[in-house]
Scaffold this active site. Structure first.
Site, mmCIF file in Angstrom:
data_model
loop_
_atom_site.group_PDB
_atom_site.id
_atom_site.type_symbol
_atom_site.label_atom_id
_atom_site.label_comp_id
_atom_site.label_asym_id
_atom_site.label_seq_id
_atom_site.Cartn_x
_atom_site.Cartn_y
_atom_site.Cartn_z
ATOM 1 N N GLU A 96 -7.203 -2.727 -10.395
ATOM 2 C CA GLU A 96 -6.853 -3.496 -9.353
ATOM 3 C C GLU A 96 -7.633 -3.495 -7.596
ATOM 4 O O GLU A 96 -7.788 -2.541 -7.801
ATOM 5 C CB GLU A 96 -4.911 -3.880 -8.977
ATOM 6 C CG GLU A 96 -4.165 -4.606 -10.124
ATOM 7 C CD GLU A 96 -2.782 -4.119 -9.699
ATOM 8 O OE1 GLU A 96 -1.843 -5.037 -10.524
ATOM 9 O OE2 GLU A 96 -2.617 -3.563 -9.444
ATOM 10 N N CYS A 109 -8.837 -3.107 0.102
ATOM 11 C CA CYS A 109 -7.967 -1.830 -0.863
ATOM 12 C C CYS A 109 -8.959 -1.929 -2.553
ATOM 13 O O CYS A 109 -8.484 -2.287 -3.203
ATOM 14 C CB CYS A 109 -7.301 -1.721 -0.173
ATOM 15 S SG CYS A 109 -6.392 -0.575 -1.579
ATOM 16 N N CYS A 116 -4.928 7.594 -12.965
ATOM 17 C CA CYS A 116 -5.076 8.452 -11.644
ATOM 18 C C CYS A 116 -4.786 9.395 -12.580
ATOM 19 O O CYS A 116 -3.457 9.499 -13.007
ATOM 20 C CB CYS A 116 -4.508 8.148 -10.726
ATOM 21 S SG CYS A 116 -4.873 9.530 -9.132
ATOM 22 N N CYS A 120 1.394 12.307 -9.110
ATOM 23 C CA CYS A 120 2.152 12.286 -8.078
ATOM 24 C C CYS A 120 3.898 11.596 -9.142
ATOM 25 O O CYS A 120 3.195 10.709 -9.041
ATOM 26 C CB CYS A 120 1.446 12.078 -7.102
ATOM 27 S SG CYS A 120 -0.429 12.453 -6.099
ATOM 28 N N CYS A 123 4.204 7.786 -7.632
ATOM 29 C CA CYS A 123 3.449 7.252 -7.639
ATOM 30 C C CYS A 123 3.260 6.415 -9.204
ATOM 31 O O CYS A 123 3.137 7.110 -9.358
ATOM 32 C CB CYS A 123 2.110 7.756 -7.260
ATOM 33 S SG CYS A 123 0.412 6.526 -7.644
ATOM 34 N N CYS A 351 1.290 0.353 -1.373
ATOM 35 C CA CYS A 351 1.130 1.659 -1.789
ATOM 36 C C CYS A 351 1.677 2.015 -2.711
ATOM 37 O O CYS A 351 2.539 2.171 -2.880
ATOM 38 C CB CYS A 351 0.907 2.215 -0.906
ATOM 39 S SG CYS A 351 -0.037 1.647 0.414
HETATM 40 S S1 SF4 Z 1 -0.700 8.817 -5.216
HETATM 41 FE FE1 SF4 Z 1 -1.073 8.165 -6.572
HETATM 42 S S2 SF4 Z 1 -2.648 7.381 -7.362
HETATM 43 FE FE2 SF4 Z 1 -3.228 8.671 -4.924
HETATM 44 S S3 SF4 Z 1 -3.327 10.927 -6.232
HETATM 45 FE FE3 SF4 Z 1 -1.779 10.571 -5.930
HETATM 46 S S4 SF4 Z 1 -0.916 9.869 -9.060
HETATM 47 FE FE4 SF4 Z 1 -2.869 9.255 -8.024
#
Ligand code: SF4
Length: 368
Positions: A96, A109, A116, A120, A123, A351
Site C-alpha cells: 500500500e 508515503c 514488517c 510492534c 501496529c 498510521c
Molecule cells: S510500527 Fe509497524 S510498520 Fe513500524 S516498525 Fe513497528 S511493526 Fe513495523
C-alpha cells in the site's frame, strides 16, 4: 511476458546507465535522456523518447523491464482527498502507498517491505509479519505510478487548487515495513528519487522513519547524511518500550538517541519524533516527563498521534484531555509539539493501518 534476465529500469541509478552507455560506446547523454523521459515526462516506455537514436535504443533497452507496480485498488478519501493505492508487484505481492495532499505539498508515503518483521504490538502492519523486502525499483515504482495517476487526474489537482503540473513533492518512508531493515534498497531508491534529471526531489524533502534500527541508521546516514529521520519513539521508558516495540531489546532507545545526537541531519534539520498516544500505556504525565528528559539536547519536533483504534480489545485511543495535557506539558517544557490526526481515516490509510486486508486478497484473486 518478459523473463527474469530483464532488469527493472526503475532500480537503476543514472550513474549505472552512464556506465552502460560507456560500455556500449554511446554518448553518456543518452542516460540523461532516458531518465528525463521516464521521470520527468513519465513515458511508460522511456526509450521511445524522440531524441534517443535507434542505435542507443537497441543497445540500452534490450534487457530493461519498465513494468510498474499496477494499482489493483484506488481509494480517494472524501474528507481530505488522500489517495490509497493497493499496488500489485510482479510476483503478486501487494503493498500500500498513500498520497497525502496538504496545502502546496503532495506527500507520498511509500512502503519498503511487504509486511514488517518488527512486530510492534499496537501496529496493524506488524501483525502481517515480514513477507519480503522490496527492491529499489519497486520503491521508486510507487512514486512513478503515483505521479502518473496525478497526471491523469487533473480534477483531483483542481479540487485541491494545485497547478496541473504539480507532482509529488515529498516522500515519507512510513508505509509498510521498517525501511532500515531494507537499507540498501531504500538508499538506492533515495539516490534515484533525488537525481536532478530524474524525479529531482530535494533530499530534505525525504524522511525515513525507523523504529530504531541502529545498524541500518548508521549505514543510511553514511550514504545520505542529510536525509531527514523520523524516529517512532512511542515510549521513553526502556522497559515499557521493549514490551510494545521488540526492536528495543536489540537496540535500546538510549543507544539510538545517542547515535542521532552525533548525526549531521539532527544538527541541520532536527529529528522528527513520532509518538503514538495509547490509552493507559504511554499517555501519562510521567511518560511526558521522561520524554522531555530523554530528548534533552536534541533538536526535535514531536508529533503526537492519538492511536487509530483498530483492535479496541487490546489498545484504545487516549482521552482528549490526556492528549491535551501531554501536549501542554511538552510545550511548556520548550519542545516543539503538534497533535497530528492520521489522514485518510475513512480509507484505512492512517498510521498503523497499512495492512493487506482479507478483502484485498479476495479482490486480487478475482483479478487473476
Ligand atoms: S510500527 Fe509497524 S510498520 Fe513500524 S516498525 Fe513497528 S511493526 Fe513495523
Amino acid at each position: 511476458m518478459q523473463n527474469s534476465n530483464f532488469q527493472n529500469f526503475y532500480s537503476i541509478p543514472r550513474e549505472n546507465l552512464v556506465h552502460r552507455c560507456r560500455e556500449a560506446g554511446l554518448p553518456e547523454v543518452h542516460a540523461t535522456t532516458l531518465f528525463r523521459a521516464a521521470y520527468k515526462s513519465l513515458m511508460a516506455e522511456p526509450w521511445k523518447a524522440e531524441n534517443l537514436p535507434k542505435v542507443a535504443r537497441a543497445k540500452l533497452a534490450y534487457d530493461l523491464d519498465v513494468r510498474l507496480p499496477g494499482a489493483t485498488k484506488i481509494l480517494v478519501s472524501r474528507y481530505d482527498r488522500s489517495v490509497k493505492f493497493l499496488f500489485e508487484l510482479q510476483d503478486g505481492s501487494l503493498v500500500e502507498t498513500v498520497l497525502m495532499p496538504e496545502r502546496q505539498r503532495i506527500t507520498l508515503c511509500v512502503s519498503s517491505q511487504v509486511g514488517c518483521g518488527q512486530a510492534c504490538t499496537f501496529c496493524h502492519t506488524g501483525r502481517m509479519g515480514l513477507l519480503r523486502n522490496l527492491d529499489a525499483g519497486e520503491i521508486v515504482g510507487q512514486l512513478v505510478s503515483a505521479n502518473m495517476w496525478i497526471a491523469n487526474n487533473s480534477d483531483w489537482l483542481g479540487a485541491l487548487g494545485l497547478p496541473q503540473k504539480q507532482r509529488v513533492t515529498n516522500i515519507v518512508f512510513m508505509g509498510m515495513g521498517e525501511p532500515l531493515d531494507n537499507v540498501n534498497a531504500v538508499a538506492d531508491a533515495i539516490t534515484i528519487m533525488t537525481d536532478p534529471f530524474g524525479p529531482g526531489l530535494a533530499l530534505r524533502r525525504i524522511s525515513v522513519s525507523t523504529a530504531g534500527h541502529l545498524d541500518g541508521l548508521t549505514q543510511l546516514l553514511n550514504l545520505h547524511p542529510d536525509v531527514r529521520i523520523a524516529l517512532s519513539l512511542h515510549s521513553p521508558i526502556e522497559s515499557e518500550r521493549s514490551k510494545i516495540m521488540p526492536i528495543n531489546r536489540r537496540w535500546p532507545l538510549g543507544m539510538v538517541l545517542e547515535a542521532l545526537r552525533e548525526a549531521p541531519t539532527q544538527k541541520n534539520h532536527g529529528i522528527l519524533i513520532q509518538y503514538t498516544l495509547i490509552n493507559g500505556v504511554n499517555d501519562s504525565l510521567r511518560h511526558a516527563e521522561e520524554l522531555v528528559r530523554v530528548t534533552s539536547g536534541l533538536k526535535v519536533k514531536i508529533n503526537l498521534i492519538p492511536l487509530n483504534e483498530i483492535d479496541p480489545s487490546r489498545f484504545t485511543s487516549p482521552a482528549a484531555t490526556a492528549v491535551e495535557e501531554f501536549r501542554d506539558f511538552l510545550h511548556k517544557s520548550g519542545l516543539r509539539v503538534m497533535v497530528r490526526y492520521s489522514k485518510g481515516q475513512d480509507i484505512a490509510a492512517a498510521c498503523g493501518q497499512l495492512v493487506i486486508a482479507e478483502t484485498d486478497l479476495a479482490l486480487r484473486k478475482t483479478l487473476q
